[in-house]
Design a protein around this motif. Sequence first.
Motif, mmCIF file in Angstrom:
data_model
loop_
_atom_site.group_PDB
_atom_site.id
_atom_site.type_symbol
_atom_site.label_atom_id
_atom_site.label_comp_id
_atom_site.label_asym_id
_atom_site.label_seq_id
_atom_site.Cartn_x
_atom_site.Cartn_y
_atom_site.Cartn_z
ATOM 1 N N SER A 30 0.852 -1.201 0.000
ATOM 2 C CA SER A 30 0.000 0.000 0.000
ATOM 3 C C SER A 30 0.881 1.243 0.000
ATOM 4 O O SER A 30 0.605 2.229 -0.693
ATOM 5 N N ALA A 34 0.839 4.187 -2.772
ATOM 6 C CA ALA A 34 0.570 5.581 -2.438
ATOM 7 C C ALA A 34 1.742 6.479 -2.867
ATOM 8 O O ALA A 34 1.543 7.546 -3.428
ATOM 9 N N ARG A 35 2.971 6.006 -2.635
ATOM 10 C CA ARG A 35 4.113 6.887 -2.882
ATOM 11 C C ARG A 35 4.560 6.909 -4.318
ATOM 12 O O ARG A 35 4.951 7.956 -4.821
ATOM 13 N N GLU A 39 0.858 -0.273 -8.396
ATOM 14 C CA GLU A 39 -0.032 -1.292 -7.826
ATOM 15 C C GLU A 39 0.567 -2.663 -8.075
ATOM 16 O O GLU A 39 0.544 -3.120 -9.211
#
Length: 593
Positions: A30, A34-35, A39
């Motif tokens: 995750s 996010a960073r 995916e």
Amino acid sequence: MGLITPGVRFLAKWTPVLGAYGGVTFALSSVAAARFGYEPPTWILVAGTALSIPVLSSIYVISLKIRKSRQAAAYGARIVPEAQGKVIGNLDVLQQMMEKLKTGYPGDGLLELLELRGPVVNLRVLWSDLIFTASPQHIKTILATDFQNYVKGERFHFNMESVLGTGVFNSDGEMWKFHRSITRPMFTRERISHFELFDRKAMQVISKMRERLREGYAVDFQDVMSRFTLDSATEFLFGNCVESLSAGLPYPHNAAYPPPLPRTARGDAANAFATAFLEAQAIISIRERYGWVWPLAEIFKDKSAEPMRIVNSYIEPIVKEALAKKRAPSEQEKLEENDNATLLDHLVRVTDDPVVLKDEILNIMIAGRDTTAATLTFIIYFLALYPQVMMRLREEILAKVGHSRRPDYDDVRDMKYLRAVINETLRLYPIVPFNVRESINATTWQSDDPSQKPYFIPAGTKTAYSVFMMHRRKDLWGPDAEEFDPDRWLDERLKTYVSKNPFIFLPFNAGPRICLGQQFAYNEMSFMIIRLLQSFRLIELDLSSAPPEAHPPAEWAETTGRKAVEKLFPKMHLTMYTNGGLWVKVQESDGTN
Ligand code: HEM
Ligand SMILES: *[C@@H]1O[C@H](CO)[C@@H](O)[C@H](O)[C@H]1NC(C)=O
Ligand SMILES: *[C@@H]1O[C@H](CO)[C@@H](O)[C@H](O)[C@H]1NC(C)=O
Ligand SMILES: *[C@@H]1O[C@H](CO)[C@@H](O)[C@H](O)[C@H]1NC(C)=O
């Protein structure tokens, strides 16, 4: 109850740990998403989780190791050398030990390990420390001088609980003190009634043996002694003899046309009880050996449940009856402490809890019955193997009590050679050969070599010790340590070795948890031996009647020491026994010879 097997409980405990690994991988992915806007596909998540198990576990194990080294340094101590298995988790060491248990002589495997790694070694199977010693000073530390710091522990308790509940043998701390205190009074004074009981049972043993020998068959002495101690124990403990002697003795495996044994309901029940009791003990001892992963072998059922159902169905009604009696006022006076009171009579005066009562009786039976039967078996083995010892012992007995007089305490006390024979047997075959405790706080053990740093014992570590191996150390007992020689208890060797350091001889353990039944056992065994030798003038092993599994593996003959001369196959579960029994023939005395 039946659904929640030990295995299911085990999985319930460890599944969250697996879940945590998955969680960590998921959290990392995750963060990556996010960073970096990336995916990861599912397969990466799954593979990551799978990989994270060994990776994170290794990090955990290594960090524990580093912490241990720092702690050891702070104690000015050194880390105990570890067994260097070839397979991850020392699984090959575990497998080897299990294999030796099946085909080896007691101590095989461990002896080689000590040779390789030094007198104290960490078996460390499946990343769990198991520090092993056969040194009197360490055993003394565990059992006596630092008793408070070594308990049987939660793990031991959990392994044994389905059979032993929470009795004196399987509890620690205040609970143990309570159990020991309610049981102890039974063993503090010698009771005439004990000798009266031994005598009735011993005479029954001798008549059963005579019957079978006169038919021309050998007798399995181990089987007879198990019946003798089962009948004595059940009568002594709760006044309701199982009467396993009356069920008849087994015939040799190769008897051509053995007459069928008389079948009675009582005899069948006795045999069922004895078998179930033995099986329950074997199951808990296997759990001990597998270590913390044993519940995986019991995913589908608690293996002790079925034998314990049989054991409990025998004992529970007896406990119920005793409690009912206690409540009936007319019976009150019978419960007064008298010479004939059973352990159960005594216990119902201090507690009404049927579970406590049942647990306590079972604990004493486990502690006292097989131990005594097996020791008697090894004594007779040695008397058969060494006829000159048999002759001398018989002379002592006949000089004291003749061919038929019933011995009393004073007679037994005066028979020095008899006591030496018993001690010598307990030295070579201490019936509890291996034992284990668990440390509470971190501590150290002195090195045998005083110029060396002490060993570091981390908090919460399993510490195992072997009196079997200690009892045979030549540096402690002299060059003839592996020889059976009762005279070492009577001549100058007594002063040279044992008197100097009594902790080299611990068949009954030592310290606050020393065997409660030690005196009782000496009396019971002495009595049985005296009665046997009054009636029989010669005992011989009958190897042709022994089943194949009773014969020691042929390759033992090519080794050295006791192992090379042994004519039986010693094995152990919680206690030692001889595989396939001890088949003997005897010559009867006619009362003059
Ligand atoms: C030759 C016969 C016997 C031998 C070699 C023997 C040996 C031992 C040993 C080594 C222990 C310590 C076990 C441990 O702490 O892990 C022990 C404990 C015990 N024994 Fe014996 N025993 C014998 C006979 C008996 C008899 C006849 C009784 C009772 C009728 C008995 C009752 C007990 C009890 C109650 C304990 C537990 C003590 C405690 O934990 O506080 N034993 N025995
Ligand atoms: C273990 O250490 C703790 C904390 O120092 C102490 O309170 C406790 O008494 C110790 N226990 C034993 C058995 O030494
Ligand atoms: C104990 O039992 C024996 C025989 O079973 C009997 O002779 C004796 O009187 C009893 N003793 C007591 C104190 O009840
Ligand atoms: C046998 O061993 C015990 C210790 O358990 C000792 O007290 C006793 O003196 C020994 N007896 C003989 C005859 O060696």
